[in-house]
Design a protein around this motif. Structure first.
Motif, PDB file in Angstrom:
ATOM      1  N   HIS A   1       8.827   6.895 -10.098  1.00 15.89           N
ATOM      2  CA  HIS A   1       8.879   6.835  -8.591  1.00 15.89           C
ATOM      3  C   HIS A   1      10.665   6.673  -8.390  1.00 15.89           C
ATOM      4  O   HIS A   1      11.264   7.140  -7.694  1.00 15.89           O
ATOM      5  CB  HIS A   1       8.281   5.787  -8.048  1.00 15.89           C
TER       6      HIS A   1
ATOM      7  N   ALA B   1      -0.734  -4.125  -8.126  1.00 14.46           N
ATOM      8  CA  ALA B   1      -1.448  -3.709  -9.105  1.00 14.46           C
ATOM      9  C   ALA B   1      -1.638  -4.367 -10.207  1.00 14.46           C
ATOM     10  O   ALA B   1      -2.821  -4.783 -10.893  1.00 14.46           O
ATOM     11  CB  ALA B   1      -0.819  -2.420  -9.583  1.00 14.46           C
TER      12      ALA B   1
ATOM     13  N   SER C   1       4.015  -3.201  -4.367  1.00 15.28           N
ATOM     14  CA  SER C   1       3.050  -2.265  -4.840  1.00 15.28           C
ATOM     15  C   SER C   1       2.613  -2.557  -6.105  1.00 15.28           C
ATOM     16  O   SER C   1       1.467  -2.812  -6.810  1.00 15.28           O
ATOM     17  CB  SER C   1       3.467  -0.933  -4.674  1.00 15.28           C
TER      18      SER C   1
ATOM     19  N   SER D   1       0.834  -1.199  -0.132  1.00 19.00           N
ATOM     20  CA  SER D   1      -0.151   0.106  -0.037  1.00 19.00           C
ATOM     21  C   SER D   1       0.841   1.265   0.108  1.00 19.00           C
ATOM     22  O   SER D   1       0.291   2.415  -0.045  1.00 19.00           O
ATOM     23  CB  SER D   1      -1.034  -0.063   1.220  1.00 19.00           C
ATOM     24  N   ARG D   2       2.171   1.186  -0.028  1.00 21.30           N
ATOM     25  CA  ARG D   2       3.159   2.373   0.252  1.00 21.30           C
ATOM     26  C   ARG D   2       2.913   3.059  -1.085  1.00 21.30           C
ATOM     27  O   ARG D   2       2.924   4.337  -0.965  1.00 21.30           O
ATOM     28  CB  ARG D   2       4.494   1.824   0.479  1.00 21.30           C
ATOM     29  N   PHE D   3       2.901   2.672  -2.387  1.00 22.96           N
ATOM     30  CA  PHE D   3       2.981   3.451  -3.537  1.00 22.96           C
ATOM     31  C   PHE D   3       1.981   3.405  -4.146  1.00 22.96           C
ATOM     32  O   PHE D   3       1.325   2.045  -4.388  1.00 22.96           O
ATOM     33  CB  PHE D   3       3.900   2.967  -4.451  1.00 22.96           C
ATOM     34  N   ARG D   4       1.151   4.340  -4.598  1.00 27.38           N
ATOM     35  CA  ARG D   4      -0.046   4.459  -5.336  1.00 27.38           C
ATOM     36  C   ARG D   4       0.450   4.156  -7.076  1.00 27.38           C
ATOM     37  O   ARG D   4       0.699   5.052  -7.447  1.00 27.38           O
ATOM     38  CB  ARG D   4      -0.800   5.802  -5.060  1.00 27.38           C
TER      39      ARG D   4
ATOM     40  N   ARG E   1      -4.048   1.462 -12.215  1.00 31.29           N
ATOM     41  CA  ARG E   1      -4.271  -0.117 -12.690  1.00 31.29           C
ATOM     42  C   ARG E   1      -5.066   0.270 -13.935  1.00 31.29           C
ATOM     43  O   ARG E   1      -6.293   0.346 -14.323  1.00 31.29           O
ATOM     44  CB  ARG E   1      -5.692  -0.562 -11.700  1.00 31.29           C
TER      45      ARG E   1
END
Ligand code: KG4
Ligand code: ZN
Length: 347
Positions: free
Chosen positions: A227, A249, A245, A199-202, A205
């Motif tokens: 990133h 995805a 992450s 859940s750290r990097f958004r 999708r």
């Protein structure tokens, strides 16, 4: 139906592989030997498969690999019914090495040739080891392909969706390269992701809510690159978090798209004949992806069928098996058949 024994040869990417399989079409088969030589060391310095290096490595190894497959199966050329080789799609230099070797062996032994589509090898692979009658829905996820196919029968494939840019395995490999995790990327990302916080990097999708069943992965890879940037000193736990992450995805996209395809497949076929969802190809070796697809299948009344990991990544047994089923139905191919870089299974 007599028992057939087939030699299968696979050289379309970076695995030099040969196997002997026996059985009757429609029933399960028996793998007498399945030898796979991976060219990991050759390609590792480049972080990806280099076609010329692959073709040369196939030339150097293939005779020995076939010999080993014959010895391990304890079989003579006389006892073989036909020789199957991948004739495409793939890196054409490598495909030529395997196909020409097969042709030479056919001329020398008088055995018939079967030119196999590599994708059909993956598509039929579950039938070698599992009770998997037609029809079924197939998610093929490999380094070169990401496809959802309705497998209606032998030679009858309906393409439901495909990637509009990168294959999912390619996205794993490129992400691994960006994170400095090594090659091949899939297993390295999976390993790193185990200790990471998904859940750290958004991350995006891509196409997740879009109409139809197509996929897109290049935007995901670009997001990882944005990133990470050029920062070579990215701390280890950040790499693990990014791997997790990224993998999450991919899991979300594959489950959503496959789930939608399952709904469509079930609507068309009805549940009476049994609803089967098969995953194949190298990426299907990923435990997180498997678990999430199993859940998506279970929720919709589908049985998930997944060949064991050794049959998911490229191998000769799946080529021998596809050859066996094709040979029983269509007979041999002409020796003038050519190697093909592109060869869609369905359109
Ligand atoms: O089917 P395959 O052996 O070769 C092709 O036909 O492309 O698939 C190779 C791909 C590579 O991109 C590799 O990184 C990926 O499958 N792969 C995985 C895993 N093992 C292999 N991807 C994710 N998780 C894995 N455990
Ligand atoms: Zn493959």
């Amino acid at each position: 139906m007599p028992v057939l024994r087939i030699l299968g040869i696979e050289t379309s990417c970076d695995e030099t592989a040969a196997a002997l399989v026996e059985g009757t079409p429609g029933g399960k088969g028996r793998t007498l030997s399945n030898i796979v030589l991976s060219q990991l060391k050759e390609h590792a310095p480049y972080g990806g498969v280099v076609p010329e290096i692959a073709a040369r490595a196939h030339v150097e190894a293939l005779d020995r690999i076939i010999d080993e497959a014959m010895r391990k199966a304890d079989i003579t050329w006389n006892a073989i019914d036909a020789i199957a080789a991948t004739a495409g799609p793939g890196l054409v230099g490598g495909v030529m090495v395997g196909l020409m070797t097969a042709k030479g062996l056919c001329v020398a032994t008088g055995k018939p040739l079967i030119a196999v589509n590599h994708l059909e090898g993956h598509a039929l692979s579950p039938r070698l080891v599992l009770d998997c009658p037609f029809p079924y829905l197939l998610l093929l996820v490999s380094g070169g392909h990401t496809q959802l196919l309705a497998v209606e029968g032998l030679g009858r494939y309906r393409l439901m969706g495909t990637t509009i840019d990168d294959a999912v395995g390619e996205a794993f490999d490129k992400t691994a390269k960006l994170l400095g995790l090594g090659f091949p990327g899939g297993p390295a990302v999976e390993r790193a992701a185990r200790n990471g916080d998904a859940s750290r990097f958004r991350l995006p999708r891509p196409l997740i809510d879009r109409e139809g069943f197509d996929f897109s992965f290049s935007g995901l890879k670009t997001a990882v690159r944005n990133h990470v940037g050029e920062d070579e000193a990215w701390p280890r736990e950040a790499r693990a978090d990014m791997a997790a992450s990224f993998q999450q995805a991919v899991i979300d996209v594959l489950s959503a798209r496959a789930g939608k395809a399952m709904d469509d497949f079930a609507r068309r076929k009805g549940a009476a004949a049994g609803l089967r969802f098969v995953i194949a190809g190298g990426v299907a070796a990923n435990a997180g992806i498997r678990a999430s697809l199993e859940k998506a299948a279970g929720e919709r009344g589908f049985t998930l069928l997944a060949p064991p990991p050794a049959l998911c990544t490229d191998n000769g047994a799946m080529i021998a098996w596809a050859g066996l089923e094709r040979f029983a139905m269509h007979g041999a191919d002409d020796l003038i058949v050519a190697a093909r870089a592109r060869w869609p299974l369905a359109s």
